[in-house]
Design an enzyme around this catalytic site. Structure first.
Site, PDB file in Angstrom:
ATOM      1  N   ASP A 101       0.832  -1.181   0.000  1.00 41.40           N
ATOM      2  CA  ASP A 101       0.000   0.000   0.000  1.00 41.40           C
ATOM      3  C   ASP A 101       0.886   1.258   0.000  1.00 41.40           C
ATOM      4  O   ASP A 101       1.853   1.343   0.764  1.00 41.40           O
ATOM      5  CB  ASP A 101      -0.886  -0.028   1.257  1.00 41.40           C
ATOM      6  CG  ASP A 101      -1.888   1.090   1.288  1.00 41.40           C
ATOM      7  OD1 ASP A 101      -2.703   1.166   0.357  1.00 41.40           O
ATOM      8  OD2 ASP A 101      -1.855   1.889   2.244  1.00 41.40           O
ATOM      9  N   GLU A 129       1.876  -0.348  -4.990  1.00 42.65           N
ATOM     10  CA  GLU A 129       0.971   0.748  -5.327  1.00 42.65           C
ATOM     11  C   GLU A 129       1.892   1.952  -5.417  1.00 42.65           C
ATOM     12  O   GLU A 129       2.302   2.515  -4.399  1.00 42.65           O
ATOM     13  CB  GLU A 129      -0.099   0.940  -4.241  1.00 42.65           C
ATOM     14  CG  GLU A 129      -1.117   1.992  -4.618  1.00 42.65           C
ATOM     15  CD  GLU A 129      -2.068   2.342  -3.472  1.00 42.65           C
ATOM     16  OE1 GLU A 129      -3.218   2.688  -3.752  1.00 42.65           O
ATOM     17  OE2 GLU A 129      -1.679   2.277  -2.293  1.00 42.65           O
TER      18      GLU A 129
END
Lengths: 112, 703
Positions: free
Chosen positions: B349, B386
């Protein structure tokens, strides 16, 4: 309730009767019985659980130990496990390794 | 031979002790006892706090003796502990000088950063006892498990179809019909569904322990709570979220997660974890002190020169990932999940944060990313970034890859959405996206590109074609949260409608999106429920909603069976055609001696694509002779994408050697003629031209 485990081997059927609460402190007792039965090289292992009230992860680990300790062709039966224990077996996947029965059924256990 | 160092050397009250081992960090079972090792660079003293399970008052507090510290590690073995019924924490003494980044507070009982199981939030949503000074309580775990012959599957990256799933949402709705809704155990019951869908990888939204009560508050419109629902806020990096386990009451969440992974592997499905290393649940200076802040604030967090928290995560603090100690913790964590839990891959993330130095500046050669890329234990794990963060660093296409890292391809999502809604001038961009984005990932292969149209952030697929604007009032933030640039189109009406024309168009747009995703080179990712038209009623940021906005409604499997069938056919088509899954980028050349390039570009006229700023159409043909290695040659595949609102005739390229075109898919057609079963595709009457309906995708096979 204090944990007790008793075992005997008759005609190649190893039977361990469990009662009370199987927690980390009690697990070694259970394990000792597994080893006693395994030494007799039974063709079936039957775990009588009607009076077993609780099983912690240490208890589950002894079950796995029992599966691995017995020869591959030794079937393991879990008899009369109460709902919470049956659920624990299912949720952790151990039910794939054993046959569960409501009651001790000689036709299934002794003749298969 | 018996070890000679398994005997106590010291006592503290009735407890027997000896000096411990400095690593591994955390609590580890050793003969006769438990070894504790905890790092703090600036603490002047440390105390081990032991509890009986669930009790508020400690049963004992044992100071680490001076001679038990090696370097900056406090270490001690405590003998004869009840392994299953003990919880532990630490108190740290040291300076409290926030302006210098020091925030020690011996009144706090601190969670071990390496805790392998964490109690305190065992039952999801059960209101905690807020007066308890130790909220997140470290426990010991058995690190054994009967894996039998299981190990990570090591499927080729380009062969994956990823399914992004939230553990609780997948089965929490009563319509799931499972025995233990919302748990790891329940997912096992749905594996047949996932197999029938054709996915071979599930990516779980965070399952590291988090606190659903972090910033929990009443729902603005309903009598329920808003939670930290998705879990992008880590409390402990080594512990599975206990509240997702049906067995957490027995402290058996570790076994339950491992059983789930083993079962997935048995069914040929890999398991990825969405991991959040950019920040923790401790927030900024007003947040709770759970662990890192009290153990070594200055090491674990990026701090301004004045001692405030940098906020590149948008969540209050930023983990100091390129501090060597923190880097070590991240590596230990991933190794632990890979080795102990058999995890197949990780999605990071806001991974751009991981490439920032301790002062926040992006690095050219970030040591953490390099370390992970070359680590021996993680060597076969997929690593997916990401590749952006909340501090404005956008690295799609430029993320430091070391030949290993893949990326969530945000540009794929954006370009495909724009093309889908009929924006002109996207043909050139789409040609790149279809090919696995060689403009971004040249030299890195197609596996570098995780292609997706929807993910947990943003609209679901059904909402993407039903809403122009976000509708986030249920989040209680006056619709200010969530992204504003959604590139969505409502097809003529905002939200649900009875208008059959609009609904038909929406359905066709969903099919168009799925079809284009599944014929793109790279790795397709589906969002949970998109295959059955799951809606979040226009909410594009449902991070706090523990209700039907997130829950998978299993009734949709029946009501949207035709769309589900279309998606199943899409994944099956991809699986059947290796030319859609090439590991290397296409070359736009003929290297198989067929006279046709591996990929060729077309438009309404064959061999003439319209790359102009007015174009809304594109077609391409893959020559199946260009599959690599010893795979038998694949069919020719022709895909026409007409995102214009008018029907267009597409002149078809002629096939060599008397081969013929057969129709596989046509999104203009009603089910089941929208996708023909492999082997049953009808031969085209007209082999020279195909009329492609307004806003439609057509797939032909040539054989």
């Amino acid at each position: 309730m204090a944990f007790t485990a008793t075992s005997d081997v008759t005609n190649g059927i190893g039977k361990i009767t469990l009662a009370g609460e199987l927690d980390a402190a009690a697990a070694p007792t259970f394990r000792t019985e597994v080893e006693k039965v395994a030494a007799e090289q039974p063709r079936r292992l039957v775990l009588m659980m009607q009076d077993l009230e609780y099983m912690a992860s240490a208890g589950l680990r002894v079950l796995i130990y029992a599966r691995q300790r017995m020869a591959q062709n030794v079937d393991i039966f879990v008899v009369g496990a109460q709902e919470p224990i049956r659920e624990t077996l299912e949720k952790t996947g151990f039910h794939h390794s054993v046959t569960q029965l409501e009651t001790y059924d000689p036709a299934v256990i002794e003749n298969t | 031979m018996e070890r000679i160092d398994i005997h106590p050397t010291h006592t503290f009250q009735t407890y027997k002790l000896r000096m411990g081992r400095a690593f591994p960090f955390g609590a580890t079972a050793v003969p006769g006892g438990v070894n504790f090792a905890v790092f703090s660079r600036f603490a002047t003293a440390c105390t081990l706090v032991l509890f009986r399970k669930g009790e508020r008052e400690p049963m004992i507090e044992i100071p680490f003796r001076d001679e038990f510290r090696i370097g900056n590690v406090f270490t001690m073995i405590v003998f004869d502990l009840d392994f299953e019924n003990t919880e532990y924490g630490f108190r740290m003494e040291g300076p409290f000088l926030p302006e210098q980044g020091q925030r020690f507070d011996p009144n706090c009982i601190l969670l071990d950063p390496y805790a392998k199981a964490i109690a305190g939030r065992d039952i999801w949503g059960e209101t905690p006892d807020w007066s308890d000074p130790y909220q997140h309580r470290a426990r010991f775990v058995y690190d054994d498990f009967d894996w039998e012959d299981d190990r990570p599957l090591e499927l080729p990256l380009e062969d994956l179809v990823i399914y992004e799933m939230h553990v609780r949402s997948f089965t929490r709705d009563p319509s799931s019909g499972v025995k233990h809704p919302g748990t790891y155990a329940a997912i096992r019951d749905k594996i047949p569904y996932l197999k029938s869908l054709g996915v071979n990888c599930v990516e779980l939204l965070p399952i590291f322990e988090f606190d659903e009560f972090e910033n929990s508050r009443p729902h603005p419109e309903r009598d329920e709570m808003l939670y930290q629902y998705w879990g992008y806020s880590t409390v402990g990096f080594f512990a599975p979220k206990a509240g997702y386990a049906a067995t957490s009451r027995f402290g058996m969440q570790v076994d339950e997660v491992k059983t789930l992974i083993k079962e997935f592997h048995k069914n040929g499905i890999e398991v990825f974890l969405d991991v959040v290393f950019n920040h923790t649940a401790e927030g900024n200076e007003y947040g709770p002190t759970i662990s890192f802040r009290g153990i070594d604030n200055k090491t674990y967090y990026m701090l301004t020169p004045e001692g405030y928290y940098f906020n590149f995560s948008g969540c209050g603090n930023t983990l100091n990932c390129n501090n060597p100690v923190v880097r070590g913790m991240v590596l230990d964590c991933l190794r632990y999940w890979a080795a102990e839990y058999h995890i197949d891959g990780f999605r990071f993330d806001l991974a751009a944060v991981l490439g920032r130095d301790p002062f926040g500046a992006p690095m050219v050669n970030p040591p953490l990313l390099e370390t992970l890329a070359f680590d021996p234990i993680l060597a076969k794990c997929k690593l997916i970034a990401e590749a952006w963060d909340a501090g404005g660093l956008y690295q799609v296409g430029t993320f430091p890859a070391y030949g290993r890292w893949a990326e969530w391809n945000g540009k794929y999502r954006d370009d495909l959405r724009k093309f889908l809604k009929g924006e002109a001038g996207l043909a050139g961009a789409m040609a790149q996206r279809i090919q696995g984005s060689p403009d971004l990932y040249s030299g890195r292969g197609t596996g570098a590109s995780i292609n997706f149209i929807t993910a947990h952030d943003g609209f679901t697929l059904a909402d993407l074609v039903s809403y122009n604007e976000k509708h986030n009032y249920a989040n209680g933030e006056n619709n200010n949260d969530g992204a504003n640039d959604n590139e969505s189109w409502n097809c003529g009406w905002e939200g649900p409608t009875e208008d059959p024309a609009i609904n038909a168009l929406r359905r066709r747009q969903m099919k168009n999106a799925m079809a284009m995703l599944m014929v793109s080179q790279g790795v397709p990712m589906l969002l949970m429920g998109d295959e059955v038209g799951r809606t979040q009623q226009g909410n594009n940021n449902t991070y706090c909603q523990d209700n039907e906005l997130n829950w998978f409604d299993w009734k949709l499997v029946d009501t949207n069976a035709d769309f589900l069938r279309f998606v199943q056919q899409c994944t099956a088509f991809r699986k059947a055609h290796p030319v859609l899954r090439k590991a290397d980028h296409l070359r736009n050349q003929d290297y198989a001696g067929t006279g046709y390039a591996d990929i060729s570009w077309h438009g309404t006229r064959a061999w003439n694509a319209d790359w102009s700023s007015q174009s809304r159409v594109l077609a391409f043909m893959l020559d199946g002779a260009h599959v690599h290695g010893d795979i038998p040659r694949d069919d020719y595949i022709y895909v026409a994408m007409n995102m214009h609102w008018d029907m267009h005739g597409f002149e078809l390229p002629q096939l060599p050697g008397g081969r013929q075109w057969y129709i596989s898919a046509n999104t203009s057609m009603p089910s089941p003629e929208d996708f023909w079963e492999p082997g049953n595709e009808p031969r085209l009457e007209n082999q020279r031209e195909f009329l492609v309906g307004p806003r439609s995708v057509v797939i032909l096979v040539g054989r």
